[in-house]
Design a protein around this motif. Structure first.
Motif, PDB file in Angstrom:
ATOM      1  N   THR A   1       0.834  -1.208   0.000  1.00  0.00           N
ATOM      2  CA  THR A   1       0.000   0.000   0.000  1.00  0.00           C
ATOM      3  C   THR A   1       0.863   1.250   0.000  1.00  0.00           C
ATOM      4  OG1 THR A   1      -1.670  -1.176   1.281  1.00  0.00           O
ATOM      5  CG2 THR A   1      -1.788   1.234   1.313  1.00  0.00           C
ATOM      6  N   ARG A   2       0.452   2.255  -0.741  1.00  0.00           N
ATOM      7  CA  ARG A   2       1.101   3.565  -0.709  1.00  0.00           C
ATOM      8  C   ARG A   2       0.023   4.622  -0.540  1.00  0.00           C
ATOM      9  NH1 ARG A   2       4.996   3.772  -5.895  1.00  0.00           N
ATOM     10  NH2 ARG A   2       5.888   5.549  -4.785  1.00  0.00           N
ATOM     11  N   VAL A   3       0.336   5.640   0.251  1.00  0.00           N
ATOM     12  CA  VAL A   3      -0.649   6.688   0.539  1.00  0.00           C
ATOM     13  C   VAL A   3      -0.038   8.061   0.250  1.00  0.00           C
ATOM     14  CG1 VAL A   3      -2.105   7.728   2.324  1.00  0.00           C
ATOM     15  CG2 VAL A   3      -1.687   5.267   2.351  1.00  0.00           C
ATOM     16  N   TRP A   4      -0.827   8.904  -0.386  1.00  0.00           N
ATOM     17  CA  TRP A   4      -0.413  10.289  -0.656  1.00  0.00           C
ATOM     18  C   TRP A   4      -1.451  11.261  -0.089  1.00  0.00           C
ATOM     19  CZ3 TRP A   4       0.390   6.278  -3.939  1.00  0.00           C
ATOM     20  CH2 TRP A   4       1.644   6.140  -4.526  1.00  0.00           C
ATOM     21  N   GLY A   5      -1.009  12.439   0.235  1.00  0.00           N
ATOM     22  CA  GLY A   5      -1.917  13.478   0.716  1.00  0.00           C
ATOM     23  C   GLY A   5      -1.172  14.800   0.735  1.00  0.00           C
ATOM     24  N   PRO A   6      -1.811  15.859   1.227  1.00  0.00           N
ATOM     25  CA  PRO A   6      -1.120  17.154   1.301  1.00  0.00           C
ATOM     26  C   PRO A   6       0.105  17.059   2.214  1.00  0.00           C
ATOM     27  CG  PRO A   6      -3.484  17.413   1.643  1.00  0.00           C
ATOM     28  CD  PRO A   6      -3.220  15.947   1.666  1.00  0.00           C
ATOM     29  N   ALA A   7       1.125  17.847   1.940  1.00  0.00           N
ATOM     30  CA  ALA A   7       2.363  17.805   2.740  1.00  0.00           C
ATOM     31  C   ALA A   7       2.043  18.018   4.217  1.00  0.00           C
ATOM     32  CB  ALA A   7       3.317  18.885   2.249  1.00  0.00           C
ATOM     33  N   GLY A   8       2.610  17.172   5.065  1.00  0.00           N
ATOM     34  CA  GLY A   8       2.448  17.319   6.504  1.00  0.00           C
ATOM     35  C   GLY A   8       1.199  16.667   7.068  1.00  0.00           C
ATOM     36  N   ALA A   9       0.323  16.150   6.185  1.00  0.00           N
ATOM     37  CA  ALA A   9      -0.930  15.572   6.682  1.00  0.00           C
ATOM     38  C   ALA A   9      -0.707  14.156   7.213  1.00  0.00           C
ATOM     39  CB  ALA A   9      -1.964  15.546   5.569  1.00  0.00           C
ATOM     40  N   THR A  10      -1.560  13.744   8.138  1.00  0.00           N
ATOM     41  CA  THR A  10      -1.511  12.388   8.654  1.00  0.00           C
ATOM     42  C   THR A  10      -1.995  11.434   7.554  1.00  0.00           C
ATOM     43  OG1 THR A  10      -2.109  13.267  10.794  1.00  0.00           O
ATOM     44  CG2 THR A  10      -2.372  10.897  10.503  1.00  0.00           C
ATOM     45  N   PRO A  11      -1.319  10.300   7.368  1.00  0.00           N
ATOM     46  CA  PRO A  11      -1.761   9.358   6.336  1.00  0.00           C
ATOM     47  C   PRO A  11      -3.222   8.953   6.539  1.00  0.00           C
ATOM     48  CG  PRO A  11       0.373   8.715   7.200  1.00  0.00           C
ATOM     49  CD  PRO A  11      -0.110   9.843   8.055  1.00  0.00           C
TER      50      PRO A  11
END
Lengths: 303, 175
Positions: free
Chosen positions: A110-120
């Motif tokens: 699994t790989r997760v992306w989000g806004p910089a600094g956000a909790t996965p």
């Protein structure tokens, strides 16, 4: 120009309007060029190493020299320390500003992306998983991903797309407007890439950290579920409210706090926690091996 | 002065993708073809960058890559897939009959043999003359005329045989 020719011109003009955005092509090109440079460097290094070995074998150690294990030679060509876990797939488009925050290998890679600094996994996020088999998609809407049969499920501002490439792949987006459209666009951009591997930060008796999350290459937390014990290695000290008892672990002074033991070693905090205290927690922390070059460069990076 | 490869890519990647999309009738294949070509162009950029028209040279590489494409999907020419196209760049809303006719023509162009399709694209999209097309495809001008003539005959015949209103149904059932 006759009628047919005019229609051909108009049809081709219509097709030209559907030219894909150059972003994915430029990203893929950048990756391939980088890989090519690395390959040239590795081949040159391997070639020089081979020459040195041949000279050593032929001149210095003639009769006594035992040839190297072929696996050792192969390991020299693998990036990092050769303990990479293959991820096999990578997206080439994500919403603007999204960076990678988590990699997990315990069940489905699994790989997760989000806004910089956000909790996965917090909103908004994009998650890509590779499954062993097709999940139950009864009731999902049929769709297409790169010409392949796919299924989509939308729930409010979240959407999942599942399709069978070489493996069953699943793209889930959460907390975004037009979730279905974004999920399908990410899915369309996913390409197989056998060279994407991940070297977890630590090892315990042959098992590697299953989950790594963080906000920057020097700010991360990794964990491994060892039976009923959670073994963790992190850049930050775990929360250990007073009182703490001193305890010797890894030959250093660590602390025991309730059912947790923690020690700082080489700039990293190594800890183990369970539902009840036992000396096994100290033993497990003692056995943790930090890999030479943990692969954390992906944390906080976009595509 | 020889342009740097990065400058060339920044300036030409969109025109190349547009040309490849029209040529292949498949945006994904277009991306793959352009990627492949740019990667090879970069390796010999010293030579390509010094020719008079580097973009024309690379465009020809795109054409050749498409014509000799080794990874043909399902080992056959790829028919235009409207779902695929629309997933990449949704078409502008246009529900007129005229729009349907263009879609129908696209379907027919996508089914042409590769060289005929390439000749048609070069003639009617790029406005090349016979000699320029011949140079691009690496064949004689007579062969170019033959390709275009056959393509037009096919497209004209299918257009004539097509029942009224078929255009509006072409998107259905395609994948």
């Amino acid at each position: 120009m006759n009628d047919t020719e005019q229609r051909i011109k108009e049809a081709l003009g219509l097709l030209a309007e559907r030219t894909p955005h150059p972003g994915p092509t430029l990203n893929a090109l950048k990756r391939k060029r980088k890989r090519q440079r690395n390959n040239v460097f590795l081949i040159a290094t391997a070639g020089m190493a081979a020459v040195v070995v041949l000279i050593f074998a032929g001149v210095v150690a003639s009769n006594r020299y035992a040839p190297p294990n072929p696996n050792d030679a192969a390991a020299a060509l693998v990036q990092g320390d050769g303990k990479g876990v293959p991820f096999k797939y990578a997206p080439h488009w994500l919403p603007d500003g999204f960076v990678e925050s988590l990699r997990a290998t315990n069940m489905a890679p699994t790989r997760v992306w989000g806004p910089a600094g956000a909790t996965p996994y917090s909103n908004p996020s994009v998650v890509i998983r590779a499954h062993g088999e097709m999940p139950d998609v009864r009731g999902w809407d049929p769709a297409r991903v790169r010409g392949l049969e796919a299924w989509v499920q939308v729930r409010g501002d979240a959407a999942s797309v599942v399709w069978k490439a070489q493996d069953v792949l699943d793209v889930s987006v959460n907390g975004v407007a037009d979730a279905r459209e974004v999920a399908l666009r990410v899915a369309e951009s996913v390409r197989a890439d056998a060279k994407i591997t991940h070297t977890p930060p630590f090892e315990l008796e042959g098992r590697y950290a299953e989950l790594v999350r963080g906000t920057a290459p020097d700010s991360w937390h990794s964990s491994l579920a060892w039976n009923a014990v959670s073994v963790q290695v992190a850049t930050a000290k775990p929360e250990l409210p007073a009182p703490n008892e001193p305890v010797t672990v890894r030959g250093k002074q660590g602390v025991r706090n309730g059912n947790t033991v923690a020690v700082q070693d080489g700039g990293l905090w190594i800890s183990a926690t369970a539902s009840a205290w036992s000396d096994e927690l100290v033993e497990l922390v003692n056995k943790v091996e930090i890999v030479d070059r943990p692969d954390t460069g992906w944390i906080g990076k976009g595509i | 002065m020889t342009p740097s490869f990065d400058d060339f890519v920044a300036e030409q990647v969109t025109p190349l993708l547009r040309y490849a999309t029209v040529l292949t009738c498949d945006p994904h294949l277009a991306q793959d073809v352009v990627q492949e070509v740019l990667l090879r162009a970069q390796q010999k950029w010293d030579r390509i960058g010094s020719v008079d028209l580097p973009h024309a040279y690379v465009k020809r590489m795109v054409t050749n890559e498409y014509l000799s494409w080794r990874r043909r999907r399902a080992a056959k020419d790829v028919a235009l897939c409207m779902t695929t196209l629309e997933s990449v760049t949704p078409p502008v809303a246009d529900k007129t009959h005229h729009y349907d006719e263009r879609e129908a023509m696209l379907q027919r162009i996508a089914k042409l043999p590769r060289k005929q399709r390439a000749a048609v694209v070069l003639r009617y999209y790029e406005n090349y003359d016979d000699s320029e097309i011949a140079q691009m495809l690496g064949c004689a001008e007579g062969t170019v005329r033959s390709h275009i003539s056959r393509a037009l005959a096919t497209l004209r015949m299918e257009h004539t045989l097509e029942p009224a209103g078929v255009g509006s149904r072409l998107g259905e059932g395609l994948s």
